[in-house]
Scaffold this active site. Structure first.
Site, PDB file in Angstrom:
ATOM      1  N   TYR A   1     -38.911 -52.860 -26.788  1.00  0.00           N
ATOM      2  CA  TYR A   1     -38.540 -54.027 -25.980  1.00  0.00           C
ATOM      3  C   TYR A   1     -37.143 -54.321 -25.799  1.00  0.00           C
ATOM      4  O   TYR A   1     -36.809 -55.381 -25.292  1.00  0.00           O
ATOM      5  CB  TYR A   1     -39.242 -55.306 -26.199  1.00  0.00           C
TER       6      TYR A   1
ATOM      7  N   HIS B   1     -46.182 -58.243 -27.617  1.00  0.00           N
ATOM      8  CA  HIS B   1     -45.999 -58.357 -29.225  1.00  0.00           C
ATOM      9  C   HIS B   1     -45.084 -59.200 -29.824  1.00  0.00           C
ATOM     10  O   HIS B   1     -44.700 -59.254 -30.886  1.00  0.00           O
ATOM     11  CB  HIS B   1     -45.944 -56.911 -29.917  1.00  0.00           C
TER      12      HIS B   1
HETATM   13  O1  KDG Z   1     -52.669 -57.376 -37.314  1.00  0.00           O
HETATM   14  C1  KDG Z   1     -51.737 -57.387 -36.156  1.00  0.00           C
HETATM   15  C2  KDG Z   1     -52.539 -56.798 -35.121  1.00  0.00           C
HETATM   16  O2  KDG Z   1     -53.644 -57.562 -34.906  1.00  0.00           O
HETATM   17  C3  KDG Z   1     -51.824 -56.924 -33.857  1.00  0.00           C
HETATM   18  O3  KDG Z   1     -50.656 -56.050 -33.867  1.00  0.00           O
HETATM   19  C4  KDG Z   1     -52.762 -56.209 -32.629  1.00  0.00           C
HETATM   20  O4  KDG Z   1     -51.305 -57.146 -30.807  1.00  0.00           O
HETATM   21  C5  KDG Z   1     -52.216 -56.726 -31.240  1.00  0.00           C
HETATM   22  C6  KDG Z   1     -53.306 -56.546 -30.233  1.00  0.00           C
HETATM   23  O5  KDG Z   1     -52.906 -57.068 -29.083  1.00  0.00           O
HETATM   24  O6  KDG Z   1     -54.406 -56.067 -30.314  1.00  0.00           O
HETATM   25 MG    MG Z   2     -51.258 -58.030 -28.925  1.00  0.00          MG
END
Ligand code: KDG
Ligand code: MG
Length: 381
Positions: A157, A185
């Protein structure tokens, strides 16, 4: 329905899960998911030392009273460790309530408002060709909502133009019909989030996921005003009430809390009701670190909510391998004919745990990966 025993089980049938087991005086057993990725032992200690001693002798029917006393009654509210612990207890209480009543949890939550919970799959990959191939395989499995992150593991990003150009190319290759999602994220700064969201407008996303971290909650309103791209937010949220102002201000379009972190079914349901009144839909978190118990609890709520939007289903074929099947029986099923998840109409959450099998897969210390920027400074994962 007096709570007699409370236990926590750490098991690793492929990855670590934290399982809560509550047993009543008349022998009913309820299961909950308190998994917090990379912090499992902290949750175990919170449960054993701080939450379980408060539960002994309490009436298992009083899920709301237990929730209030563990959330508000302790003075120190929340945070990921305590809210995950509370989430596991809350799910186990709903499971018990359903078993005592002889009803599936979605019936206790008002009953089905839909026959299945439509899912989105993860199709992100290193190249556009691979993403298109993944999406076509997903379409063959009946799924038409895809997360299409470009790059490994979640896209770089810092290369904003690269992300935007990549997703626009994916849209071009897949045509206008599939619903596309991009997960930021929580890595973007407020300015970067606005740039990505505006740049992606021609891709007509279903939503842009978690563009900003919780410390930037106050920026969601500005992001909303800057773009027509729908915004989903919440997988890092551990206090359900922290999201309420964003929903009320119309700053987010989808609330995507994680039922194993936000305070269980009780917390997510409260938030979903606020969202309903504001025209906001749900897109609850469905990562691989949610155990089959957490997934089942999430789908029960999905089925009952009138403002359900979509359910994340990560890599559904590889997600729960054979070893997981040895520990957990039942739970949510994926139906390719509709591209959705459903749960059996059995009492409670409809899931069981084999404790011997769980014990045979020992906890292994692990942490989420750490990420650093090119100059060596710590970056958000
Ligand atoms: O533990 C961290 C994950 O659950 C995460 O990185 C997953 O961003 C995620 C998602 O959208 O499933
Ligand atoms: Mg996510």
């Amino acid at each position: 329905m007096e709570i007699r025993n409370a236990d926590v089980v750490l098991t690793n049938p492929g990855r670590n899960y934290v399982v809560v087991r509550l047993e009543t005086a008349d022998g009913l057993v309820g299961w909950g998911d308190a998994t917090l990725n990379g912090r499992e032992k902290a949750v175990e200690a919170a449960l054993e030392e701080h939450l379980f001693p408060e539960l002994e002798g309490r009436d298992a029917h009083r899920a709301e009273d237990v929730w209030q006393s563990l959330y508000r009654g302790t003075y120190w509210r929340g945070g990921p460790v305590l809210q995950s612990a509370l989430s596991g207890v809350d799910m186990a209480l709903w499971d018990l309530k359903g078993k005592a009543a002889g009803l599936p949890v979605h019936d206790l939550l008002g009953g089905r408002t839909r026959e299945y919970a439509t899912v989105y799959d993860h199709c992100g990959d290193d190249s556009i060709d691979a993403i298109v191939e993944n999406a076509e395989a997903s379409l063959d499995r009946g799924i038409d909502h895809f997360r299409v992150n470009v790059g490994d593991p979640m896209g770089d990003y810092l290369d904003l133009d690269g992300v935007v150009d990549g997703v626009l190319e994916v849209r071009d290759r897949l045509g206008p019909d599939p619903e596309l999602i991009v997960d930021v994220h929580s890595r973007a700064s407020p300015r970067e989030a606005r740039q990505i969201a505006r740049g992606l407008e021609p891709a007509e996303l279903f939503f842009l996921e978690d563009p900003l971290a919780p410390e930037h909650d106050a920026e969601y309103g500005a992001l909303r005003n800057a773009t027509t791209t729908p915004i989903a937010y919440g997988e890092l949220a551990t206090d359900p009430f922290a999201l309420q102002p964003l929903i009320e201000d119309g700053a987010i379009d989808f609330v995507r809390v994680d039922l194993a972190h936000v305070g269980g079914i009780t917390a997510a349901r409260k938030l979903a009701t606020v969202a309903e009144g504001n025209g906001t839909k749900t897109a609850f978190h469905g990562p691989p670190d949610l155990s089959p118990i957490g997934q089942a609890a999430t789908v029960h709520l999905d089925l009952a909510l009138p403002n359900f939007g979509v359910q994340e289903l990560t890599d559904y074929e590889e997600r729960y391998g054979d070893a997981v099947g040895e520990v957990f029986a039942g739970g949510a099923n994926f139906d390719p004919s509709v591209g959705g998840l459903d749960v059996p109409d059995e009492p409670g959450l409809g899931i069981d745990v084999d404790l011997d099998a769980a014990a045979s897969f020992e906890y292994e210390r692990s942490h989420l990966p750490k990420r650093r920027a090119e100059d060596g400074s710590v970056a958000d994962w």
